[in-house]
Scaffold this motif. Structure first.
Motif, PDB file in Angstrom:
ATOM      1  N   ALA A   1       0.830  -1.205   0.000  1.00  0.00           N
ATOM      2  CA  ALA A   1       0.000   0.000   0.000  1.00  0.00           C
ATOM      3  C   ALA A   1       0.861   1.251   0.000  1.00  0.00           C
ATOM      4  O   ALA A   1       1.964   1.272   0.532  1.00  0.00           O
ATOM      5  CB  ALA A   1      -0.938   0.001   1.210  1.00  0.00           C
ATOM      6  N   SER A   2       0.321   2.303  -0.620  1.00  0.00           N
ATOM      7  CA  SER A   2       0.955   3.618  -0.621  1.00  0.00           C
ATOM      8  C   SER A   2      -0.115   4.666  -0.334  1.00  0.00           C
ATOM      9  O   SER A   2      -1.309   4.360  -0.310  1.00  0.00           O
ATOM     10  CB  SER A   2       1.608   3.915  -1.978  1.00  0.00           C
ATOM     11  N   SER A   3       0.322   5.900  -0.129  1.00  0.00           N
ATOM     12  CA  SER A   3      -0.627   6.984   0.099  1.00  0.00           C
ATOM     13  C   SER A   3      -0.205   8.215  -0.691  1.00  0.00           C
ATOM     14  O   SER A   3       0.981   8.451  -0.918  1.00  0.00           O
ATOM     15  CB  SER A   3      -0.726   7.322   1.585  1.00  0.00           C
ATOM     16  N   VAL A   4      -1.210   8.975  -1.122  1.00  0.00           N
ATOM     17  CA  VAL A   4      -0.999  10.248  -1.807  1.00  0.00           C
ATOM     18  C   VAL A   4      -1.843  11.278  -1.071  1.00  0.00           C
ATOM     19  O   VAL A   4      -3.072  11.195  -1.067  1.00  0.00           O
ATOM     20  CB  VAL A   4      -1.423  10.167  -3.293  1.00  0.00           C
ATOM     21  N   ASN A   5      -1.187  12.214  -0.429  1.00  0.00           N
ATOM     22  CA  ASN A   5      -1.922  13.160   0.414  1.00  0.00           C
ATOM     23  C   ASN A   5      -1.076  14.410   0.622  1.00  0.00           C
ATOM     24  O   ASN A   5       0.153  14.362   0.523  1.00  0.00           O
ATOM     25  CB  ASN A   5      -2.226  12.511   1.771  1.00  0.00           C
ATOM     26  N   MET A   6      -1.719  15.527   0.899  1.00  0.00           N
ATOM     27  CA  MET A   6      -0.957  16.719   1.256  1.00  0.00           C
ATOM     28  C   MET A   6      -0.561  16.635   2.726  1.00  0.00           C
ATOM     29  O   MET A   6      -1.095  15.815   3.491  1.00  0.00           O
ATOM     30  CB  MET A   6      -1.764  17.992   0.997  1.00  0.00           C
ATOM     31  N   ASP A   7       0.352  17.482   3.133  1.00  0.00           N
ATOM     32  CA  ASP A   7       0.747  17.576   4.534  1.00  0.00           C
ATOM     33  C   ASP A   7      -0.308  18.431   5.237  1.00  0.00           C
ATOM     34  O   ASP A   7      -0.202  19.652   5.312  1.00  0.00           O
ATOM     35  CB  ASP A   7       2.136  18.207   4.655  1.00  0.00           C
ATOM     36  N   ASN A   8      -1.344  17.768   5.743  1.00  0.00           N
ATOM     37  CA  ASN A   8      -2.470  18.484   6.334  1.00  0.00           C
ATOM     38  C   ASN A   8      -2.063  19.340   7.523  1.00  0.00           C
ATOM     39  O   ASN A   8      -2.543  20.466   7.681  1.00  0.00           O
ATOM     40  CB  ASN A   8      -3.550  17.487   6.763  1.00  0.00           C
ATOM     41  N   LYS A   9      -1.188  18.824   8.340  1.00  0.00           N
ATOM     42  CA  LYS A   9      -0.763  19.565   9.524  1.00  0.00           C
ATOM     43  C   LYS A   9      -0.071  20.864   9.131  1.00  0.00           C
ATOM     44  O   LYS A   9      -0.384  21.943   9.659  1.00  0.00           O
ATOM     45  CB  LYS A   9       0.163  18.695  10.381  1.00  0.00           C
ATOM     46  N   GLN A  10       0.869  20.792   8.197  1.00  0.00           N
ATOM     47  CA  GLN A  10       1.602  21.989   7.798  1.00  0.00           C
ATOM     48  C   GLN A  10       0.715  22.962   7.025  1.00  0.00           C
ATOM     49  O   GLN A  10       0.849  24.178   7.162  1.00  0.00           O
ATOM     50  CB  GLN A  10       2.820  21.615   6.961  1.00  0.00           C
ATOM     51  N   ALA A  11      -0.202  22.440   6.224  1.00  0.00           N
ATOM     52  CA  ALA A  11      -1.091  23.310   5.447  1.00  0.00           C
ATOM     53  C   ALA A  11      -1.943  24.184   6.369  1.00  0.00           C
ATOM     54  O   ALA A  11      -2.082  25.398   6.152  1.00  0.00           O
ATOM     55  CB  ALA A  11      -1.980  22.470   4.531  1.00  0.00           C
ATOM     56  N   ILE A  12      -2.516  23.582   7.414  1.00  0.00           N
ATOM     57  CA  ILE A  12      -3.345  24.357   8.339  1.00  0.00           C
ATOM     58  C   ILE A  12      -2.476  25.286   9.170  1.00  0.00           C
ATOM     59  O   ILE A  12      -2.864  26.424   9.473  1.00  0.00           O
ATOM     60  CB  ILE A  12      -4.165  23.425   9.245  1.00  0.00           C
ATOM     61  N   CYS A  13      -1.285  24.836   9.521  1.00  0.00           N
ATOM     62  CA  CYS A  13      -0.333  25.707  10.218  1.00  0.00           C
ATOM     63  C   CYS A  13      -0.045  26.948   9.373  1.00  0.00           C
ATOM     64  O   CYS A  13      -0.014  28.077   9.886  1.00  0.00           O
ATOM     65  CB  CYS A  13       0.947  24.937  10.523  1.00  0.00           C
ATOM     66  N   ASP A  14       0.145  26.753   8.083  1.00  0.00           N
ATOM     67  CA  ASP A  14       0.393  27.886   7.179  1.00  0.00           C
ATOM     68  C   ASP A  14      -0.803  28.846   7.155  1.00  0.00           C
ATOM     69  O   ASP A  14      -0.632  30.064   7.074  1.00  0.00           O
ATOM     70  CB  ASP A  14       0.661  27.381   5.758  1.00  0.00           C
ATOM     71  N   MET A  15      -2.010  28.294   7.217  1.00  0.00           N
ATOM     72  CA  MET A  15      -3.201  29.150   7.222  1.00  0.00           C
ATOM     73  C   MET A  15      -3.265  29.995   8.492  1.00  0.00           C
ATOM     74  O   MET A  15      -3.651  31.174   8.456  1.00  0.00           O
ATOM     75  CB  MET A  15      -4.466  28.307   7.079  1.00  0.00           C
ATOM     76  N   VAL A  16      -2.884  29.404   9.627  1.00  0.00           N
ATOM     77  CA  VAL A  16      -2.842  30.179  10.879  1.00  0.00           C
ATOM     78  C   VAL A  16      -1.844  31.328  10.746  1.00  0.00           C
ATOM     79  O   VAL A  16      -2.135  32.473  11.119  1.00  0.00           O
ATOM     80  CB  VAL A  16      -2.471  29.279  12.076  1.00  0.00           C
ATOM     81  N   HIS A  17      -0.676  31.039  10.180  1.00  0.00           N
ATOM     82  CA  HIS A  17       0.327  32.086   9.983  1.00  0.00           C
ATOM     83  C   HIS A  17      -0.210  33.190   9.061  1.00  0.00           C
ATOM     84  O   HIS A  17       0.029  34.380   9.295  1.00  0.00           O
ATOM     85  CB  HIS A  17       1.609  31.491   9.403  1.00  0.00           C
ATOM     86  N   PHE A  18      -0.936  32.787   8.024  1.00  0.00           N
ATOM     87  CA  PHE A  18      -1.516  33.765   7.112  1.00  0.00           C
ATOM     88  C   PHE A  18      -2.484  34.690   7.851  1.00  0.00           C
ATOM     89  O   PHE A  18      -2.425  35.921   7.711  1.00  0.00           O
ATOM     90  CB  PHE A  18      -2.242  33.042   5.969  1.00  0.00           C
ATOM     91  N   LEU A  19      -3.373  34.111   8.655  1.00  0.00           N
ATOM     92  CA  LEU A  19      -4.332  34.917   9.407  1.00  0.00           C
ATOM     93  C   LEU A  19      -3.626  35.833  10.405  1.00  0.00           C
ATOM     94  O   LEU A  19      -4.004  36.997  10.589  1.00  0.00           O
ATOM     95  CB  LEU A  19      -5.324  34.008  10.134  1.00  0.00           C
ATOM     96  N   TYR A  20      -2.584  35.295  11.023  1.00  0.00           N
ATOM     97  CA  TYR A  20      -1.819  36.107  11.977  1.00  0.00           C
ATOM     98  C   TYR A  20      -1.200  37.326  11.288  1.00  0.00           C
ATOM     99  O   TYR A  20      -1.258  38.451  11.799  1.00  0.00           O
ATOM    100  CB  TYR A  20      -0.736  35.238  12.621  1.00  0.00           C
TER     101      TYR A  20
END
Length: 344
Positions: A157-176
């Motif tokens: 098995a393999s997975s294809v996914n974005m880095d959800n943790k970092q993506a939301i972290c980036d959104m917090v930084h954007f709002l800040y």
């Protein structure tokens, strides 16, 4: 048949560079990687070994299992899958599971009886029942929009996914950086390790990195990721918050739409009083007013990569598999207001 030479010529790079991109080598710049992946998608290129093996098959089926086939995110992924597999003569069998474990195992067994060669699947969670089934039946499977959990037994098995943790972290930084200090969070069930827990972890990570106060009265978890859940989450924050937040970070676009709907019903202006963000860049995100600031991910390229990984398994049963991280993009639209000096 498209060859690696065709890809190299079209992208204006060497064959070795194409090979490094497909093997996720960090030595290739993001700009070059993006150009090569786009050429691979357009040409429908797959590795020679996989293509050669596929070409000699007569009845070729791939099972695709999605929780909600009406979800635009899965539609984009399916287009990418089809762009790779259809030219090789594969027939795609699509199953809608509603994210229910019993249905997922049921469809896996049904598809096995139809002698599908492999599966591409999006699942709310990946329980050990899945992994035990894969280990027992030795059918290659690629997960999309979900991360593989640790498992003692080897599974194809393999997975294809974005880095959800970092993506939301980036959104917090954007709002800040837009002047927001009171950032609320509306999330889904933490039992969902990717869209649920990882996105919440990203929120917490971002809040700590920006040295912002974490207020439990403006954090809400819901049982699902629908518009109704976002409405309910915003209702809970409105009822419990000692002070209304200046912004609300939602775990998906549907929840963001629900939150905006609640605020409209209660005469709270978005974004003048409260800014709102989502994740997914669904069709609603650009259509609603104000248009939604969100994170785009799970594009056609995610489906292309999932199909390519599956073909690698089919061609080479000893393929070790990988956890491939897809790129994401923060899209700023009308739903976020710039605050001056962090004031409301």
């Amino acid at each position: 048949m498209v060859t690696i030479h065709d890809v190299a010529d079209a992208a204006g790079v060497s064959i070795s560079t194409v090979s490094r991109v497909m093997n996720q080598s960090p030595s290739v710049s993001k700009k070059t990687q993006k150009r090569v992946l786009e050429v691979i998608r357009k040409l429908g290129y797959v590795p020679n070994a996989a293509a050669s093996k596929a070409a000699h098959k007569h009845n070729k089926y791939i099972g695709v299992l999605f929780p909600d086939i009406s979800n635009q995110v899965f539609g984009r992924i399916l287009q990418g899958i089809n762009s790779v597999l259809a030219p090789l003569g594969y027939n795609i069998i699509i199953c809608e599971t509603n994210g229910e474990l019993d249905k997922e195992i049921h469809f896996l067994n049904i598809l096995k009886e139809k002698q599908v060669e492999g599966y591409i699947m999006a699942s709310v969670t990946i329980p050990q029942d899945h992994l035990m089934w894969i280990h027992k039946n030795r059918r290659p499977l690629v997960y999309v929009c979900q991360d593989l959990p640790k498992f003692d037994l080897k599974v194809p098995a393999s997975s294809v996914n974005m880095d959800n943790k970092q993506a939301i972290c980036d959104m917090v930084h954007f709002l800040y950086h837009m002047g927001h200090h009171d950032i609320a969070f509306i999330g889904g069930p933490l039992s969902d390790p990717s869209a649920g827990k990882c996105r919440y972890d990203g929120y917490m990570k971002g809040m700590k990195e920006c040295r912002l106060q974490i207020r439990q009265d403006i954090i809400s978890f819901q049982e699902a990721f629908g518009i109704h859940d976002g409405y309910q989450g915003m209702h809970e924050i409105y009822e419990h918050a000692m002070l209304l937040p200046t912004s609300v970070l939602c775990a998906c676009d549907n929840m963001a739409v629900g939150a905006i709907d609640f605020m409209y019903d209660n005469s709270i202006q978005v974004p003048r009083q409260v800014s709102v963000t989502g994740v997914d860049d669904s069709s609603l995100a650009a259509c609603i007013r104000p248009s939604l600031t969100t994170i785009r991910h799970a594009t056609n390229d995610s489906g292309v990569k999932a199909a390519q990984l599956l073909l690698e398994y089919i061609a080479n049963p000893d393929f070790a598999g990988t956890a491939f991280k897809t790129p994401y993009q923060l899209l700023r639209r009308q739903s976020v207001r710039q605050l001056m000096d962090g004031s409301k």
